[in-house]
Design a protein around this motif. Sequence first.
Motif, PDB file in Angstrom:
ATOM      1  N   GLU A 198       0.817  -1.197   0.000  1.00  0.00           N
ATOM      2  CA  GLU A 198       0.000   0.000   0.000  1.00  0.00           C
ATOM      3  C   GLU A 198       0.861   1.261   0.000  1.00  0.00           C
ATOM      4  OE1 GLU A 198      -3.237   0.407  -0.338  1.00  0.00           O
ATOM      5  OE2 GLU A 198      -3.431  -1.765  -0.648  1.00  0.00           O
ATOM      6  N   ALA A 199       2.047   1.180   0.607  1.00  0.00           N
ATOM      7  CA  ALA A 199       2.946   2.328   0.653  1.00  0.00           C
ATOM      8  C   ALA A 199       3.757   2.482  -0.624  1.00  0.00           C
ATOM      9  CB  ALA A 199       3.886   2.206   1.856  1.00  0.00           C
ATOM     10  N   GLY A 200       3.607   1.543  -1.551  1.00  0.00           N
ATOM     11  CA  GLY A 200       4.376   1.609  -2.792  1.00  0.00           C
ATOM     12  C   GLY A 200       5.824   1.239  -2.626  1.00  0.00           C
ATOM     13  N   ALA A 201       6.145   0.489  -1.568  1.00  0.00           N
ATOM     14  CA  ALA A 201       7.532   0.123  -1.298  1.00  0.00           C
ATOM     15  C   ALA A 201       7.908  -1.226  -1.875  1.00  0.00           C
ATOM     16  CB  ALA A 201       7.785   0.122   0.213  1.00  0.00           C
ATOM     17  N   ILE A 202       6.993  -1.891  -2.572  1.00  0.00           N
ATOM     18  CA  ILE A 202       7.283  -3.170  -3.213  1.00  0.00           C
ATOM     19  C   ILE A 202       7.075  -2.996  -4.710  1.00  0.00           C
ATOM     20  CG2 ILE A 202       6.608  -5.586  -3.434  1.00  0.00           C
ATOM     21  CD1 ILE A 202       5.713  -5.562  -0.568  1.00  0.00           C
ATOM     22  N   ASN A 203       8.064  -3.386  -5.490  1.00  0.00           N
ATOM     23  CA  ASN A 203       7.955  -3.211  -6.941  1.00  0.00           C
ATOM     24  C   ASN A 203       7.373  -4.443  -7.629  1.00  0.00           C
ATOM     25  OD1 ASN A 203      10.087  -4.987  -6.682  1.00  0.00           O
ATOM     26  ND2 ASN A 203      11.296  -4.098  -8.344  1.00  0.00           N
ATOM     27  N   GLY A 204       6.631  -5.254  -6.888  1.00  0.00           N
ATOM     28  CA  GLY A 204       5.990  -6.432  -7.446  1.00  0.00           C
ATOM     29  C   GLY A 204       4.501  -6.423  -7.151  1.00  0.00           C
ATOM     30  N   GLN A 205       3.816  -7.456  -7.644  1.00  0.00           N
ATOM     31  CA  GLN A 205       2.381  -7.574  -7.447  1.00  0.00           C
ATOM     32  C   GLN A 205       2.103  -8.459  -6.246  1.00  0.00           C
ATOM     33  OE1 GLN A 205       0.359  -9.366 -10.758  1.00  0.00           O
ATOM     34  NE2 GLN A 205      -1.674  -9.112  -9.861  1.00  0.00           N
ATOM     35  N   LEU A 206       1.261  -7.985  -5.346  1.00  0.00           N
ATOM     36  CA  LEU A 206       0.862  -8.755  -4.170  1.00  0.00           C
ATOM     37  C   LEU A 206      -0.463  -9.438  -4.458  1.00  0.00           C
ATOM     38  CD1 LEU A 206       1.371  -9.538  -1.211  1.00  0.00           C
ATOM     39  CD2 LEU A 206       0.119  -7.475  -0.537  1.00  0.00           C
ATOM     40  N   VAL A 207      -0.454 -10.772  -4.441  1.00  0.00           N
ATOM     41  CA  VAL A 207      -1.650 -11.563  -4.754  1.00  0.00           C
ATOM     42  C   VAL A 207      -2.060 -12.327  -3.500  1.00  0.00           C
ATOM     43  CG1 VAL A 207      -2.655 -13.334  -6.225  1.00  0.00           C
ATOM     44  CG2 VAL A 207      -0.923 -11.781  -7.142  1.00  0.00           C
ATOM     45  N   VAL A 208      -3.260 -12.078  -3.009  1.00  0.00           N
ATOM     46  CA  VAL A 208      -3.786 -12.761  -1.826  1.00  0.00           C
ATOM     47  C   VAL A 208      -4.810 -13.780  -2.281  1.00  0.00           C
ATOM     48  CG1 VAL A 208      -4.961 -12.499   0.375  1.00  0.00           C
ATOM     49  CG2 VAL A 208      -3.412 -10.711  -0.423  1.00  0.00           C
ATOM     50  N   ILE A 209      -4.605 -15.050  -1.927  1.00  0.00           N
ATOM     51  CA  ILE A 209      -5.504 -16.114  -2.353  1.00  0.00           C
ATOM     52  C   ILE A 209      -6.175 -16.736  -1.144  1.00  0.00           C
ATOM     53  CG2 ILE A 209      -4.210 -16.620  -4.446  1.00  0.00           C
ATOM     54  CD1 ILE A 209      -2.926 -18.960  -3.060  1.00  0.00           C
TER      55      ILE A 209
END
Length: 364
Positions: A353-364
């Motif tokens: 949410e803070a934009g500190a990860i340059n990847g996609q977060l996928v919650v399953i």
Amino acid sequence: MKLLHLLLSIALVGFVPLAKAERIKDISMVQGVRSNQLVGYGLVVGLPGTGESSRFTEQSFKAMLSGFGITLPASLKPKIKNVAAVAVHADLPPFTKPGQTIDVTVSSIGSAGSLRGGTLLQTFLKGVDGNVYAIAQGSMIVGGLGAEGLDGSRVVINTPTVGRVPNGGTVEREVKSPFTQGDFITFNLNSPDFTTAKRLADTINNLVGPNSAKPMDAASVRVIAPRDPSQRVSYLSTLENLEFTPADTSAKIIVNSRTGTIVIGKNVKLQPAAITHGGLTVTIAEQQNVNQPEPLAEGETVVTRQSIIDVDTDDSRAFVFDPGISLDDLVRAINEVGAAPGDLMAILEALKEAGAINGQLVVI
């Protein structure tokens, strides 16, 4: 204040593991070469009192008897406990010919307690077009077990209401395949990627010749193929065993909130961030060191980077450092201090949410 310093030295331009070459047949499928789903409704007989007595079971039982010329009075309601109504389904593999056999799965659709010891009677298996493609019949193998006491207590092991009939389906109709039609065959990638599609086409062109294969999009590569079926089979046999290196997957983090499983891709990186979660504070820092060779010694002056992770389990304020590590090193550091998977998930979601990860977060 208890302070745990975890020093992780990361060489940003260090060792990079070599990507593994894959065969074309392992990462793609030939368009049109696919299985087809079949389904049918039937009866299982011979059950040791574990069947059911319902309206649709009685109706199916009477319909079966009428097929043999036996007509029961409408007022007669047979009490049957050794029969169960079932749904039968199977997959019809590509190029399966009439007379060949396939495995079928049988599942109770009523209140039958168990299908163990039962026999599936002749059942028509239909495709999505309504045509009959196979006929199933035979004794079932049931891996489950159920037992019930007089006081109502019951023990169930696995699933006794589902069984299989090995080679129980006989194919009666062939599904036409477009494999032998046209001047092209198309490889569809299991995981669409533009770079992988281009590399696959280049690999085929290097063997067959320029413009023999053309990537159509991120998922499909069209290849010129001979029209003669036997030549096309030999041609495809050669192509599907060619090896090439697929592109790296995109940066993703997969989080399963139900099981606590977290999978992090190797291309995921962190942007500048500092994290405070409860009494846990994690900071990320990077420093540059200058390596100067001895006077009159051979060598060049180089700048090396050293990454430092500082984890504080006491209640303290967070502060910001520049990043210099990958996300998997951060996860490893958090695990060193015993953070629960739920804490780690919350941290990852906040970082995204803070934009500190340059990847996609996928919650399953």
